[in-house]
Design a protein around this motif. Structure first.
Motif, short mmCIF file in Angstrom:
data_model
loop_
_atom_site.label_atom_id
_atom_site.label_comp_id
_atom_site.label_asym_id
_atom_site.label_seq_id
_atom_site.Cartn_x
_atom_site.Cartn_y
_atom_site.Cartn_z
N ARG A 48 -7.51 4.34 -1.03
CA ARG A 48 -8.11 3.28 -0.21
C ARG A 48 -7.90 1.96 -0.94
N ARG A 49 -7.42 0.97 -0.21
CA ARG A 49 -7.10 -0.30 -0.87
C ARG A 49 -7.37 -1.45 0.09
N THR A 50 -7.92 -2.53 -0.45
CA THR A 50 -8.22 -3.72 0.33
C THR A 50 -7.26 -4.84 -0.04
N TYR A 51 -6.76 -5.53 0.98
CA TYR A 51 -5.87 -6.67 0.79
C TYR A 51 -6.37 -7.84 1.63
N ARG A 64 2.59 2.01 -3.45
CA ARG A 64 1.75 2.54 -4.52
C ARG A 64 1.21 3.93 -4.17
N PHE A 96 0.83 -1.20 0.00
CA PHE A 96 0.00 0.00 0.00
C PHE A 96 0.86 1.25 0.00
N ASP A 146 -4.63 -8.47 -3.54
CA ASP A 146 -5.36 -7.22 -3.38
C ASP A 146 -6.77 -7.37 -3.93
N GLU A 147 -7.54 -6.31 -3.88
CA GLU A 147 -8.94 -6.39 -4.27
C GLU A 147 -9.12 -6.74 -5.75
#
Length: 448
Positions: A137-140, A33, A30, A150-151
């Motif tokens: 915003r990022r989901t892992y 990036r 995260f 990751d998403e």
């Protein structure tokens, strides 16, 4: 996406591959990036098993280290623990190792028992500017063994960009390919690794993994005292090793050393030391213990055998990863200790001269007798029953290999059937038995 032997065996820190190594890697991804210059605040949400047992597994500290740009393979455990304490007291971290931002671990890391849909070990990272506006915003998801998706990968699957010369998705295919090509299972994996670009570094890399395993055992045998956490579990490997050295005539001398080797690794893991995921941290002691048994007690053992052992174990691990899971939060401890026991059993059968069919038989025995094993760490710590469980499974792997070698490889239950059964059993298993510390021993053992 092809899984390399170096994905299944990677150097990291304890106490958990899914709850420590994975979250550290996710936080680092995260940060990498992110354009850090405009970031003033970061919020981290940990869901499901991460929320339930993350505190005991060191997840908040791992997130801090990852946000600071540190990597599980190269970070120094002693320095890391000191740095986590510093961030906790000063409420500031160095995002990406460069930019200092305010960060209160108690408020900026949120633990939730709610499980996310794709996998129980879900994480959401959000970055804000100094005005409170969201920048990213990022989901892992930490899916076991330190693997992180990751998403986008969760939605679309990982891109397959390498064509392997000897692809196999089942144990039956694995054995058939080895027989057809008149080679060992290890040879199949070595040729596939060459296609992944790992050919020139394969032997050196595997011996480096073996060296890290040996160093972990050495540290575990040298340490004493109690493990961190509220349970105050006493380290036993050093004391047991000293007692063994004084009684080499014991008829179970070799097997008792296997127990000690496994305890040494898992005590190091529980203390947050450097270990090799094999294929997870929670099950990190089994493969090193059985490999130490080969190295010390099997006549003619050499580095070629070590390489063959690890390549064969990886082949079996790839089957579990592709067709079931190596995540305790997804299928219980059968996916961690069970997979590792199976991998070690098949690998030992191989280096003891077993045919591909006997290797598959040994791997099947190793998992069949771990089916239904729950993940119920007391106090959310990777200590009880995890440490002893590795020792028992190590001895079980040796027994499985010897049973398979006593036959011709013919047996009633296939490895593929056992892996499918493990997956189905995990799906039926109540969530409280999947690394939440809300069932089993974790519920019935009183913490002192």
């Amino acid at each position: 996406m092809a899984v390399s032997v170096f994905d299944l065996f990677s150097i990291g820190i304890g106490p958990s591959s899914s709850h420590t190594v994975g979250p550290m890697r996710a936080a680092r991804r995260f940060t990498q990036r992110l354009g850090v210059d405009a970031v003033a605040r970061v919020r981290v949400e940990l869901y499901g098993s991460l929320g339930a047992t993350g505190a005991g597994h060191g997840t908040p500290g791992a997130v801090v280290l990852g946000l600071e740009g540190l990597d599980p393979e190269t970070v120094d455990p002693d320095t890391a623990h000191a740095r986590i304490a510093e961030v906790g007291s000063q409420h500031r971290l160095r995002l990406g190792g460069r930019q200092a931002i305010e960060f209160d671990m108690a408020n900026d890391i949120v633990l939730s028992l709610q499980a996310m849909e794709f996998h129980s070990n879900g994480m959401v990272f959000t970055a804000f500017d100094d005005g409170g506006a969201m920048l990213a915003r990022r989901t892992y998801y930490s899916v076991g063994g330190g693997f992180v998706v990751d998403e986008d990968e969760a939605a679309d699957g990982a891109a397959e960009d390498v064509v392997l010369p000897y692809p196999f998705l089942t144990g039956a295919d694995m054995v058939a390919l080895a027989v057809e090509n008149r080679c060992s299972i290890a040879d199949l994996v070595a040729r596939n690794e060459a296609a992944l670009g790992n050919g020139p570094r394969l032997r050196e890399g595997l011996l480096r993994i073996w060296s890290a395993m040996r160093e972990c055992v050495d540290r575990g045998l040298a340490a004493d005292g109690t493990l961190p956490g509220s349970l105050r579990v006493r380290r036993r490997a050093r004391v047991l090793a000293m007692a063994l050295e004084s009684n080499p005539a014991d008829p179970l001398y070799a097997m008792d050393w296997v127990t000690v080797y496994a305890l040494a690794v898992n005590e190091e893991n529980a203390a947050g030391g450097r270990v090799v995921t094999a294929p997870t941290n929670g099950a990190a002691g089994i493969i090193p213990a059985v490999l130490h048994y080969y190295w010390r007690f099997v006549p003619g053992a050499d580095e070629d055998g070590v390489v063959e052992f690890l390549l064969t174990a990886a082949a079996i691990g790839q089957l579990f990863k592709a067709n079931a899971s190596i995540s305790g939060a997804e299928v219980g401890c059968q996916g961690e200790v069970g997979s590792a026991c199976s991998m070690a059993a098949g690998a030992l059968a191989a280096v003891l001269g077993g045919s591909p069919a006997q290797v598959e038989n040994a791997a099947e025995i190793g998992i069949e007798h771990n089916l239904g094993l729950t993940c119920d760490p007391v106090g959310g710590l990777v200590q009880i029953p995890c440490i002893e469980r590795n020792a028992i499974a190590s001895v079980k792997a040796i027994t499985a290999a010897r049973m398979a070698l006593a036959g011709d490889g013919t047996h009633h239950v296939s490895l593929d059937t056992a892996i499918k059964t493990m997956r189905d059993t995990g799906a039926d298993m109540a969530d409280k038995y999947k690394e939440t510390s809300r069932g089993g021993l974790a519920l019935n053992v009183v913490e002192c």
